[in-house]
Design an enzyme around this catalytic site. Sequence first.
Site, mmCIF file in Angstrom:
data_model
loop_
_atom_site.group_PDB
_atom_site.id
_atom_site.type_symbol
_atom_site.label_atom_id
_atom_site.label_comp_id
_atom_site.label_asym_id
_atom_site.label_seq_id
_atom_site.Cartn_x
_atom_site.Cartn_y
_atom_site.Cartn_z
ATOM 1 N N GLU A 111 0.909 -1.271 -0.053
ATOM 2 C CA GLU A 111 -0.130 0.144 -0.121
ATOM 3 C C GLU A 111 0.874 1.182 0.035
ATOM 4 O OE1 GLU A 111 -2.771 -0.301 3.220
ATOM 5 O OE2 GLU A 111 -3.633 -2.167 2.294
ATOM 6 N N HIS A 227 -8.402 10.120 3.637
ATOM 7 C CA HIS A 227 -8.148 8.883 2.796
ATOM 8 C C HIS A 227 -8.450 9.539 1.362
ATOM 9 C CE1 HIS A 227 -8.080 4.962 0.782
ATOM 10 N NE2 HIS A 227 -7.558 4.591 1.948
ATOM 11 N N ARG A 273 -0.422 9.361 1.744
ATOM 12 C CA ARG A 273 -2.126 9.747 1.759
ATOM 13 C C ARG A 273 -2.389 11.178 1.798
ATOM 14 N NH1 ARG A 273 -4.747 5.012 5.890
ATOM 15 N NH2 ARG A 273 -4.618 3.289 4.024
ATOM 16 N N HIS A 330 -10.389 10.003 7.802
ATOM 17 C CA HIS A 330 -9.969 8.682 7.728
ATOM 18 C C HIS A 330 -9.529 8.211 9.340
ATOM 19 C CE1 HIS A 330 -9.700 4.809 6.304
ATOM 20 N NE2 HIS A 330 -8.181 4.576 6.534
ATOM 21 N N ARG A 365 -0.422 8.845 9.405
ATOM 22 C CA ARG A 365 -0.175 7.168 9.593
ATOM 23 C C ARG A 365 0.216 6.583 8.218
ATOM 24 N NH1 ARG A 365 -3.951 2.709 8.838
ATOM 25 N NH2 ARG A 365 -5.542 4.488 8.089
#
Length: 525
Positions: A111, A227, A273, A330, A365
Amino acid sequence: MHADVLVIGSGVAALQLAKKLRRDLNVIILTKSHVKNGNSYLAQGGIAAAIGKNDHPLKHNMDTLEAGRYHNDFDAVLALTTEAPSLIRNLFEEGCMFDMDAHGCMALGREGAHTENRIIHGGGDATGKTVMDFMLSKRNENIRIIENIHVIDLLINEADGSCIGAKGKDAHGKIHRFFSAHVVLATGGCGQIYEYTSNAETATGDGIALAYRAGAEITDMEFMQFHPTLLYKDGKALGLISEAVRGEGGRLITEDGKPVMKGVHPQGDLAPRHVVSQAIYNLLKAGKSVYLDITSIDNFKSRFPTITAICEQNAIDIKTGKIPVSPGSHFLMGGIKTDLWGRSSIPGLYAIGEAACTGIHGANRLASNSLLEGLFFGQRLAEWINAQPSREVPETLPILEQGRKAPDCLPSKEEIKSNMMKHAGIIKTKEGLLNQLAWLKGFQVENWLAAGLDDLSLDETTRVCMLIAAYLITDSALTRTESRGGHFRRDYPFEKNEWLRKRIIHCRKSERDGKSEQAKAAIAT
Protein backbone atom coordinates in the site's frame (compact mmCIF):
# COMPACT_ATOMS: atom_id res chain seq x y z
CA MET A 1 -21.05 -2.22 39.18
CA HIS A 2 -17.41 -3.16 39.73
CA ALA A 3 -14.66 -4.40 37.40
CA ASP A 4 -10.94 -4.96 37.78
CA VAL A 5 -10.54 -3.48 34.31
CA LEU A 6 -13.18 -1.29 32.66
CA VAL A 7 -12.77 -0.89 28.89
CA ILE A 8 -14.79 1.76 27.03
CA GLY A 9 -14.95 0.81 23.36
CA SER A 10 -14.98 -2.53 21.56
CA GLY A 11 -12.56 -2.42 18.62
CA VAL A 12 -9.41 -4.43 17.96
CA ALA A 13 -7.38 -2.64 20.65
CA ALA A 14 -10.07 -3.28 23.28
CA LEU A 15 -10.49 -6.95 22.38
CA GLN A 16 -6.74 -7.56 22.24
CA LEU A 17 -6.35 -6.02 25.70
CA ALA A 18 -9.19 -8.11 27.13
CA LYS A 19 -7.84 -11.27 25.50
CA LYS A 20 -4.36 -10.77 26.96
CA LEU A 21 -5.42 -9.86 30.52
CA ARG A 22 -5.10 -12.40 33.33
CA ARG A 23 -8.05 -14.78 33.60
CA ASP A 24 -8.57 -13.92 37.28
CA LEU A 25 -9.37 -10.28 36.41
CA ASN A 26 -12.99 -9.25 36.02
CA VAL A 27 -13.17 -7.33 32.72
CA ILE A 28 -16.14 -5.25 31.54
CA ILE A 29 -16.27 -3.83 28.02
CA LEU A 30 -18.77 -1.03 27.42
CA THR A 31 -19.78 -0.08 23.89
CA LYS A 32 -22.24 2.66 22.95
CA SER A 33 -23.68 0.66 20.07
CA HIS A 34 -23.19 -2.97 19.04
CA VAL A 35 -19.81 -4.61 19.42
CA LYS A 36 -19.33 -4.90 15.65
CA ASN A 37 -20.45 -1.36 14.85
CA GLY A 38 -17.11 0.43 14.68
CA ASN A 39 -14.10 1.29 12.56
CA SER A 40 -12.19 -1.89 13.41
CA TYR A 41 -14.92 -4.12 11.98
CA LEU A 42 -15.12 -1.97 8.83
CA ALA A 43 -11.35 -1.96 8.21
CA GLN A 44 -10.70 -3.12 4.64
CA GLY A 45 -6.96 -2.61 4.69
CA GLY A 46 -4.61 -5.12 6.21
CA ILE A 47 -1.97 -5.29 8.91
CA ALA A 48 1.60 -4.26 8.19
CA ALA A 49 4.42 -6.56 9.33
CA ALA A 50 7.90 -7.20 7.95
CA ILE A 51 7.65 -10.95 7.41
CA GLY A 52 8.72 -11.12 3.74
CA LYS A 53 12.12 -12.63 2.94
CA ASN A 54 13.47 -9.32 1.61
CA ASP A 55 11.87 -7.23 4.32
CA HIS A 56 13.06 -6.18 7.77
CA PRO A 57 11.46 -4.37 10.74
CA LEU A 58 13.94 -1.52 10.25
CA LYS A 59 12.56 -0.98 6.72
CA HIS A 60 9.05 -0.90 8.17
CA ASN A 61 10.38 1.49 10.80
CA MET A 62 11.83 3.89 8.23
CA ASP A 63 8.66 3.83 6.10
CA THR A 64 6.61 4.70 9.19
CA LEU A 65 8.89 7.62 10.04
CA GLU A 66 8.90 8.92 6.47
CA ALA A 67 5.10 8.80 6.22
CA GLY A 68 4.86 10.48 9.63
CA ARG A 69 7.27 13.21 8.52
CA TYR A 70 9.54 12.40 11.47
CA HIS A 71 7.08 13.80 13.97
CA ASN A 72 6.88 10.27 15.42
CA ASP A 73 8.10 8.97 18.76
CA PHE A 74 11.12 7.03 17.46
CA ASP A 75 11.23 4.56 20.36
CA ALA A 76 7.53 3.74 19.98
CA VAL A 77 7.86 3.15 16.23
CA LEU A 78 10.87 0.89 16.66
CA ALA A 79 9.07 -1.14 19.33
CA LEU A 80 5.97 -1.49 17.12
CA THR A 81 7.75 -2.55 13.95
CA THR A 82 10.02 -4.96 15.83
CA GLU A 83 7.06 -6.65 17.51
CA ALA A 84 4.80 -6.72 14.42
CA PRO A 85 5.97 -10.07 12.93
CA SER A 86 5.41 -11.98 16.19
CA LEU A 87 1.98 -10.37 16.69
CA ILE A 88 0.91 -11.62 13.26
CA ARG A 89 2.42 -15.07 13.67
CA ASN A 90 0.79 -15.51 17.08
CA LEU A 91 -2.63 -14.63 15.66
CA PHE A 92 -2.12 -16.99 12.75
CA GLU A 93 -0.97 -19.85 14.99
CA GLU A 94 -4.01 -19.30 17.22
CA GLY A 95 -6.27 -19.78 14.20
CA CYS A 96 -6.91 -16.36 12.69
CA MET A 97 -7.43 -16.98 8.97
CA PHE A 98 -5.26 -14.64 6.94
CA ASP A 99 -5.13 -14.84 3.14
CA MET A 100 -2.55 -17.25 1.73
CA ASP A 101 -0.58 -17.27 -1.52
CA ALA A 102 -0.06 -20.17 -3.94
CA HIS A 103 2.93 -21.38 -1.91
CA GLY A 104 1.02 -21.71 1.35
CA CYS A 105 2.51 -18.57 2.88
CA MET A 106 0.67 -15.49 4.06
CA ALA A 107 -0.02 -13.34 1.00
CA LEU A 108 1.71 -9.97 1.18
CA GLY A 109 0.35 -6.86 -0.53
CA ARG A 110 1.66 -3.32 -0.82
CA GLU A 111 0.00 0.00 0.00
CA GLY A 112 0.96 3.66 -0.18
CA ALA A 113 4.36 4.74 1.20
CA HIS A 114 5.52 1.14 1.83
CA THR A 115 8.77 0.15 0.13
CA GLU A 116 8.11 -3.60 0.44
CA ASN A 117 5.17 -5.96 0.14
CA ARG A 118 4.23 -6.42 3.81
CA ILE A 119 0.44 -6.07 4.11
CA ILE A 120 -1.37 -9.12 5.47
CA HIS A 121 -5.08 -9.36 4.64
CA GLY A 122 -8.00 -11.47 5.77
CA GLY A 123 -11.06 -12.15 3.62
CA GLY A 124 -9.58 -10.11 0.77
CA ASP A 125 -10.65 -6.64 1.82
CA ALA A 126 -12.26 -7.59 5.15
CA THR A 127 -9.25 -7.78 7.46
CA GLY A 128 -10.91 -5.92 10.33
CA LYS A 129 -13.93 -8.23 10.24
CA THR A 130 -11.64 -11.28 10.10
CA VAL A 131 -9.63 -10.26 13.17
CA MET A 132 -12.65 -9.00 15.15
CA ASP A 133 -14.67 -12.17 14.52
CA PHE A 134 -11.68 -14.28 15.55
CA MET A 135 -11.15 -12.35 18.78
CA LEU A 136 -14.82 -12.45 19.70
CA SER A 137 -14.80 -16.22 19.15
CA LYS A 138 -11.85 -16.52 21.53
CA ARG A 139 -13.33 -14.33 24.27
CA ASN A 140 -12.43 -15.55 27.73
CA GLU A 141 -15.09 -16.23 30.38
CA ASN A 142 -13.86 -13.36 32.59
CA ILE A 143 -14.88 -10.81 29.91
CA ARG A 144 -18.35 -9.27 29.87
CA ILE A 145 -19.47 -7.06 26.99
CA ILE A 146 -22.33 -4.63 27.67
CA GLU A 147 -23.77 -3.04 24.55
CA ASN A 148 -25.76 0.19 24.14
CA ILE A 149 -24.12 2.00 27.07
CA HIS A 150 -23.09 5.53 26.12
CA VAL A 151 -20.43 6.71 28.58
CA ILE A 152 -21.04 10.39 29.38
CA ASP A 153 -18.42 11.08 32.08
CA LEU A 154 -15.37 9.65 33.77
CA LEU A 155 -15.46 9.31 37.56
CA ILE A 156 -12.57 11.22 39.13
CA ASN A 157 -11.55 10.79 42.76
CA GLU A 158 -11.84 14.24 44.33
CA ALA A 159 -9.11 13.44 46.83
CA ASP A 160 -6.24 12.57 44.48
CA GLY A 161 -7.45 13.22 40.91
CA SER A 162 -7.26 9.57 39.83
CA CYS A 163 -9.82 7.96 37.53
CA ILE A 164 -11.91 5.38 39.36
CA GLY A 165 -14.66 4.57 36.88
CA ALA A 166 -17.19 5.89 34.40
CA LYS A 167 -20.81 6.98 34.23
CA GLY A 168 -22.91 5.72 31.33
CA LYS A 169 -26.45 6.00 30.06
CA ASP A 170 -28.40 3.14 28.51
CA ALA A 171 -30.85 3.32 25.59
CA HIS A 172 -33.71 4.10 28.02
CA GLY A 173 -31.89 7.04 29.58
CA LYS A 174 -31.04 5.27 32.84
CA ILE A 175 -27.65 6.21 34.31
CA HIS A 176 -25.24 3.50 35.51
CA ARG A 177 -21.98 3.86 37.40
CA PHE A 178 -19.05 1.52 36.86
CA PHE A 179 -16.11 1.47 39.26
CA SER A 180 -12.64 0.16 38.43
CA ALA A 181 -8.98 0.63 39.34
CA HIS A 182 -8.11 0.58 35.62
CA VAL A 183 -10.23 2.56 33.14
CA VAL A 184 -9.28 2.19 29.48
CA LEU A 185 -10.51 4.44 26.68
CA ALA A 186 -10.55 2.53 23.38
CA THR A 187 -13.32 4.55 21.74
CA GLY A 188 -11.72 5.24 18.35
CA GLY A 189 -11.34 8.52 16.51
CA CYS A 190 -13.59 11.36 15.40
CA GLY A 191 -13.92 11.11 11.63
CA GLN A 192 -17.64 11.74 11.86
CA ILE A 193 -17.06 15.42 12.63
CA TYR A 194 -16.36 15.83 8.90
CA GLU A 195 -18.86 15.86 6.04
CA TYR A 196 -17.01 13.20 4.02
CA THR A 197 -15.62 10.28 6.01
CA SER A 198 -14.85 6.57 5.85
CA ASN A 199 -15.61 6.20 9.56
CA ALA A 200 -18.40 4.30 11.28
CA GLU A 201 -21.25 6.42 12.64
CA THR A 202 -19.94 5.80 16.17
CA ALA A 203 -16.62 7.66 15.59
CA THR A 204 -17.57 11.01 17.11
CA GLY A 205 -14.62 11.73 19.42
CA ASP A 206 -16.30 10.50 22.61
CA GLY A 207 -13.21 9.18 24.38
CA ILE A 208 -11.12 12.24 23.59
CA ALA A 209 -13.87 14.54 24.86
CA LEU A 210 -14.30 12.42 28.02
CA ALA A 211 -10.57 12.56 28.75
CA TYR A 212 -10.32 16.28 28.06
CA ARG A 213 -13.30 17.10 30.28
CA ALA A 214 -11.61 15.08 33.03
CA GLY A 215 -8.33 17.02 32.71
CA ALA A 216 -6.17 14.65 30.64
CA GLU A 217 -3.57 15.90 28.17
CA ILE A 218 -4.65 15.80 24.52
CA THR A 219 -2.08 16.22 21.74
CA ASP A 220 -1.48 16.36 17.96
CA MET A 221 -5.13 17.00 17.13
CA GLU A 222 -4.22 18.99 14.02
CA PHE A 223 -3.07 15.79 12.32
CA MET A 224 -6.18 14.29 10.71
CA GLN A 225 -5.55 11.90 7.85
CA PHE A 226 -7.83 12.14 4.84
CA HIS A 227 -8.08 8.96 2.82
CA PRO A 228 -7.75 9.71 -0.89
CA THR A 229 -10.35 7.29 -2.17
CA LEU A 230 -13.87 7.21 -0.82
CA LEU A 231 -16.62 6.17 -3.23
CA TYR A 232 -18.12 9.49 -4.36
CA LYS A 233 -21.51 9.95 -6.02
CA ASP A 234 -23.99 12.82 -6.17
CA GLY A 235 -21.91 14.91 -3.76
CA LYS A 236 -21.78 12.20 -1.08
CA ALA A 237 -19.08 9.88 0.23
CA LEU A 238 -20.57 6.39 0.28
CA GLY A 239 -17.83 4.05 1.51
CA LEU A 240 -14.11 3.34 1.56
CA ILE A 241 -12.16 2.15 -1.48
CA SER A 242 -9.12 0.54 0.11
CA GLU A 243 -5.60 1.64 -0.76
CA ALA A 244 -4.96 -2.00 -1.55
CA VAL A 245 -6.74 -1.38 -4.87
CA ARG A 246 -3.92 0.98 -5.87
CA GLY A 247 -1.46 -1.52 -4.43
CA GLU A 248 -2.80 -4.07 -6.93
CA GLY A 249 -2.41 -1.67 -9.87
CA GLY A 250 -5.36 0.73 -9.68
CA ARG A 251 -4.59 4.21 -11.05
CA LEU A 252 -6.11 7.60 -10.32
CA ILE A 253 -7.27 9.38 -13.47
CA THR A 254 -9.39 12.38 -14.46
CA GLU A 255 -12.54 12.05 -16.56
CA ASP A 256 -10.44 12.46 -19.73
CA GLY A 257 -8.03 9.72 -18.69
CA LYS A 258 -5.09 11.83 -17.53
CA PRO A 259 -3.08 10.30 -14.63
CA VAL A 260 -3.60 12.33 -11.48
CA MET A 261 -0.31 11.54 -9.75
CA LYS A 262 2.07 11.77 -12.70
CA GLY A 263 4.86 14.18 -11.78
CA VAL A 264 3.37 14.84 -8.32
CA HIS A 265 5.39 12.33 -6.26
CA PRO A 266 8.07 9.67 -7.01
CA GLN A 267 5.77 6.92 -5.70
CA GLY A 268 2.92 7.99 -7.96
CA ASP A 269 -0.43 6.50 -6.99
CA LEU A 270 1.17 4.93 -3.91
CA ALA A 271 2.45 8.22 -2.53
CA PRO A 272 1.67 9.05 1.13
CA ARG A 273 -2.02 9.65 1.70
CA HIS A 274 -1.82 13.37 2.39
CA VAL A 275 -0.07 13.94 -0.94
CA VAL A 276 -2.67 11.96 -2.90
CA SER A 277 -5.61 13.51 -1.03
CA GLN A 278 -4.39 17.05 -1.72
CA ALA A 279 -3.90 16.28 -5.42
CA ILE A 280 -7.45 14.91 -5.77
CA TYR A 281 -8.93 17.73 -3.68
CA ASN A 282 -7.37 20.38 -5.91
CA LEU A 283 -8.86 18.75 -9.02
CA LEU A 284 -12.31 18.47 -7.45
CA LYS A 285 -12.19 22.14 -6.42
CA ALA A 286 -11.37 22.98 -10.04
CA GLY A 287 -14.56 21.25 -11.13
CA LYS A 288 -13.00 18.03 -12.43
CA SER A 289 -13.99 14.46 -11.57
CA VAL A 290 -11.50 11.83 -10.39
CA TYR A 291 -11.78 8.08 -10.89
CA LEU A 292 -9.93 4.98 -9.81
CA ASP A 293 -9.09 3.01 -12.95
CA ILE A 294 -9.30 -0.71 -12.09
CA THR A 295 -9.03 -2.15 -15.61
CA SER A 296 -5.58 -3.64 -14.92
CA ILE A 297 -6.76 -5.68 -11.89
CA ASP A 298 -7.73 -9.27 -12.68
CA ASN A 299 -10.55 -10.90 -10.71
CA PHE A 300 -11.50 -7.63 -9.02
CA LYS A 301 -14.75 -9.06 -7.61
CA SER A 302 -13.07 -11.98 -5.85
CA ARG A 303 -10.07 -9.91 -4.73
CA PHE A 304 -12.21 -7.07 -3.36
CA PRO A 305 -15.64 -8.47 -2.44
CA THR A 306 -16.44 -5.75 0.12
CA ILE A 307 -15.65 -2.92 -2.30
CA THR A 308 -17.60 -4.67 -5.07
CA ALA A 309 -20.62 -4.87 -2.76
CA ILE A 310 -20.34 -1.17 -1.85
CA CYS A 311 -20.25 -0.25 -5.55
CA GLU A 312 -23.20 -2.48 -6.40
CA GLN A 313 -25.26 -1.10 -3.50
CA ASN A 314 -24.74 2.39 -4.92
CA ALA A 315 -25.35 1.53 -8.59
CA ILE A 316 -21.69 1.89 -9.65
CA ASP A 317 -20.97 -0.58 -12.47
CA ILE A 318 -17.40 -1.81 -11.95
CA LYS A 319 -17.48 -3.33 -15.46
CA THR A 320 -16.75 0.17 -16.75
CA GLY A 321 -13.41 -0.07 -14.96
CA LYS A 322 -13.82 3.32 -13.27
CA ILE A 323 -14.87 4.09 -9.69
CA PRO A 324 -15.56 7.77 -8.85
CA VAL A 325 -13.62 8.85 -5.75
CA SER A 326 -13.10 11.74 -3.34
CA PRO A 327 -10.96 12.23 -0.21
CA GLY A 328 -12.57 12.07 3.23
CA SER A 329 -11.55 11.99 6.89
CA HIS A 330 -10.15 8.61 7.79
CA PHE A 331 -7.81 8.48 10.79
CA LEU A 332 -6.79 10.76 13.63
CA MET A 333 -3.08 10.68 14.45
CA GLY A 334 -3.63 12.77 17.59
CA GLY A 335 -5.67 12.01 20.68
CA ILE A 336 -5.18 11.30 24.37
CA LYS A 337 -1.47 11.60 25.14
CA THR A 338 -0.04 8.34 26.47
CA ASP A 339 3.26 6.70 27.21
CA LEU A 340 4.53 3.41 25.77
CA TRP A 341 2.26 1.42 28.11
CA GLY A 342 -0.92 3.33 27.24
CA ARG A 343 -0.99 5.39 30.45
CA SER A 344 -2.52 8.87 30.23
CA SER A 345 -1.65 11.91 32.36
CA ILE A 346 -4.45 10.94 34.81
CA PRO A 347 -3.61 8.06 37.19
CA GLY A 348 -5.83 5.04 36.55
CA LEU A 349 -6.84 6.23 33.07
CA TYR A 350 -5.42 4.63 29.94
CA ALA A 351 -5.98 5.01 26.21
CA ILE A 352 -5.27 2.64 23.31
CA GLY A 353 -6.19 2.49 19.64
CA GLU A 354 -7.18 5.54 17.64
CA ALA A 355 -8.38 7.45 20.73
CA ALA A 356 -4.77 7.52 21.94
CA CYS A 357 -1.81 9.50 20.68
CA THR A 358 1.14 7.17 21.26
CA GLY A 359 3.52 8.90 18.87
CA ILE A 360 3.48 5.93 16.51
CA HIS A 361 1.92 7.70 13.54
CA GLY A 362 3.58 11.10 13.75
CA ALA A 363 2.03 13.60 11.36
CA ASN A 364 0.56 10.98 9.04
CA ARG A 365 -0.25 7.29 9.58
CA LEU A 366 1.45 4.75 7.35
CA ALA A 367 -1.16 2.54 5.69
CA SER A 368 -2.12 -0.61 7.64
CA ASN A 369 -0.39 0.48 10.84
CA SER A 370 -3.68 1.14 12.66
CA LEU A 371 -4.88 -2.42 13.33
CA LEU A 372 -1.26 -3.22 14.14
CA GLU A 373 -1.12 -0.39 16.70
CA GLY A 374 -4.31 -1.70 18.33
CA LEU A 375 -2.84 -5.20 18.63
CA PHE A 376 0.49 -3.88 19.90
CA PHE A 377 -0.80 -1.51 22.58
CA GLY A 378 -3.61 -3.84 23.62
CA GLN A 379 -0.93 -6.42 24.44
CA ARG A 380 1.42 -3.84 26.02
CA LEU A 381 -1.22 -2.46 28.36
CA ALA A 382 -2.33 -5.98 29.32
CA GLU A 383 1.25 -6.81 30.29
CA TRP A 384 1.41 -3.73 32.50
CA ILE A 385 -1.98 -4.31 34.19
CA ASN A 386 -1.21 -8.03 34.67
CA ALA A 387 1.84 -7.04 36.72
CA GLN A 388 -0.18 -4.82 39.10
CA PRO A 389 -1.77 -6.10 42.33
CA SER A 390 -5.54 -6.39 42.24
CA ARG A 391 -7.52 -3.81 44.20
CA GLU A 392 -11.17 -2.82 44.43
CA VAL A 393 -12.34 0.79 44.26
CA PRO A 394 -14.93 1.53 46.97
CA GLU A 395 -18.07 3.38 45.86
CA THR A 396 -17.78 5.64 48.92
CA LEU A 397 -14.86 7.64 47.51
CA PRO A 398 -15.69 11.32 46.93
CA ILE A 399 -16.25 11.93 43.21
CA LEU A 400 -15.55 15.20 41.43
CA GLU A 401 -18.86 16.21 39.87
CA GLN A 402 -19.27 18.46 36.84
CA GLY A 403 -21.37 21.24 38.34
CA ARG A 404 -21.74 23.95 35.74
CA LYS A 405 -25.15 24.37 34.09
CA ALA A 406 -25.17 23.22 30.48
CA PRO A 407 -25.51 25.96 27.86
CA ASP A 408 -28.82 26.15 26.01
CA CYS A 409 -27.54 25.80 22.44
CA LEU A 410 -25.73 23.18 20.41
CA PRO A 411 -25.04 23.05 16.67
CA SER A 412 -26.53 20.21 14.67
CA LYS A 413 -24.32 17.32 13.56
CA GLU A 414 -24.72 18.44 9.96
CA GLU A 415 -23.52 21.97 10.79
CA ILE A 416 -20.43 20.67 12.59
CA LYS A 417 -19.55 18.29 9.75
CA SER A 418 -20.06 20.86 6.99
CA ASN A 419 -18.13 23.64 8.72
CA MET A 420 -15.23 21.38 9.69
CA MET A 421 -14.90 20.11 6.12
CA LYS A 422 -14.98 23.66 4.78
CA HIS A 423 -12.68 25.41 7.25
CA ALA A 424 -10.57 22.71 8.99
CA GLY A 425 -10.40 19.99 6.36
CA ILE A 426 -7.87 18.89 3.77
CA ILE A 427 -6.52 22.38 3.02
CA LYS A 428 -6.64 25.02 5.76
CA THR A 429 -5.97 28.76 6.04
CA LYS A 430 -5.65 31.17 8.95
CA GLU A 431 -8.82 32.98 7.90
CA GLY A 432 -10.85 29.78 7.65
CA LEU A 433 -9.59 28.44 10.97
CA LEU A 434 -10.31 31.74 12.75
CA ASN A 435 -13.84 31.71 11.33
CA GLN A 436 -14.32 28.13 12.47
CA LEU A 437 -12.96 28.85 15.94
CA ALA A 438 -15.28 31.84 16.36
CA TRP A 439 -18.22 29.72 15.20
CA LEU A 440 -17.40 26.96 17.71
CA LYS A 441 -16.95 29.44 20.56
CA GLY A 442 -20.37 30.86 19.72
CA PHE A 443 -21.76 27.62 21.15
CA GLN A 444 -19.87 28.18 24.43
CA VAL A 445 -17.49 25.26 24.01
CA GLU A 446 -15.62 26.32 27.18
CA ASN A 447 -18.79 25.98 29.26
CA TRP A 448 -19.51 22.51 27.88
CA LEU A 449 -16.22 21.30 29.35
CA ALA A 450 -17.50 21.60 32.94
CA ALA A 451 -21.22 21.15 32.33
CA GLY A 452 -23.18 18.22 33.68
CA LEU A 453 -24.48 15.98 30.87
CA ASP A 454 -26.88 13.78 32.84
CA ASP A 455 -30.01 15.49 31.55
CA LEU A 456 -29.00 15.54 27.89
CA SER A 457 -30.29 13.10 25.31
CA LEU A 458 -27.77 10.68 23.78
CA ASP A 459 -27.87 12.69 20.57
CA GLU A 460 -27.08 15.89 22.46
CA THR A 461 -24.23 14.18 24.33
CA THR A 462 -22.78 13.06 20.99
CA ARG A 463 -22.94 16.63 19.68
CA VAL A 464 -21.10 17.88 22.78
CA CYS A 465 -18.29 15.40 22.08
CA MET A 466 -18.19 16.42 18.42
CA LEU A 467 -18.06 20.10 19.42
CA ILE A 468 -15.12 19.51 21.79
CA ALA A 469 -13.19 17.41 19.26
CA ALA A 470 -13.82 20.03 16.56
CA TYR A 471 -12.50 22.75 18.87
CA LEU A 472 -9.31 20.81 19.68
CA ILE A 473 -8.58 20.14 16.00
CA THR A 474 -9.29 23.72 14.92
CA ASP A 475 -7.26 25.35 17.69
CA SER A 476 -4.31 23.01 17.10
CA ALA A 477 -4.41 23.59 13.34
CA LEU A 478 -4.37 27.35 13.91
CA THR A 479 -1.42 27.07 16.30
CA ARG A 480 0.81 24.98 13.99
CA THR A 481 2.06 27.48 11.42
CA GLU A 482 3.53 25.00 8.95
CA SER A 483 2.38 22.11 6.78
CA ARG A 484 3.38 18.59 7.84
CA GLY A 485 1.83 15.24 7.03
CA GLY A 486 -1.94 15.31 7.33
CA HIS A 487 -1.89 18.99 8.35
CA PHE A 488 -1.77 21.34 5.35
CA ARG A 489 -1.94 25.13 5.60
CA ARG A 490 -2.22 26.98 2.28
CA ASP A 491 -0.74 30.06 3.97
CA TYR A 492 2.19 28.02 5.39
CA PRO A 493 2.65 25.39 2.65
CA PHE A 494 6.02 23.97 3.72
CA GLU A 495 7.53 22.12 6.66
CA LYS A 496 9.54 24.26 9.08
CA ASN A 497 12.53 22.91 10.97
CA GLU A 498 11.53 24.84 14.09
CA TRP A 499 8.30 22.80 14.23
CA LEU A 500 9.99 19.42 13.86
CA ARG A 501 8.80 17.06 16.64
CA LYS A 502 7.07 19.86 18.53
CA ARG A 503 3.72 18.79 19.94
CA ILE A 504 0.69 20.94 20.69
CA ILE A 505 -0.84 19.83 23.99
CA HIS A 506 -4.25 20.84 25.33
CA CYS A 507 -5.08 20.25 28.98
CA ARG A 508 -7.85 22.03 30.85
CA LYS A 509 -7.63 22.65 34.57
CA SER A 510 -10.11 20.57 36.51
CA GLU A 511 -12.59 21.82 39.11
CA ARG A 512 -10.36 20.11 41.70
CA ASP A 513 -7.63 22.66 40.87
CA GLY A 514 -10.09 25.50 41.41
CA LYS A 515 -10.19 26.36 37.71
CA SER A 516 -12.39 25.13 34.90
CA GLU A 517 -11.54 27.49 32.07
CA GLN A 518 -10.11 26.45 28.73
CA ALA A 519 -6.33 26.08 29.02
CA LYS A 520 -4.10 27.69 26.40
CA ALA A 521 -2.50 25.15 24.10
CA ALA A 522 1.08 24.39 25.17
CA ILE A 523 3.87 23.52 22.76
CA ALA A 524 6.31 20.83 23.87
CA THR A 525 9.23 19.03 22.25
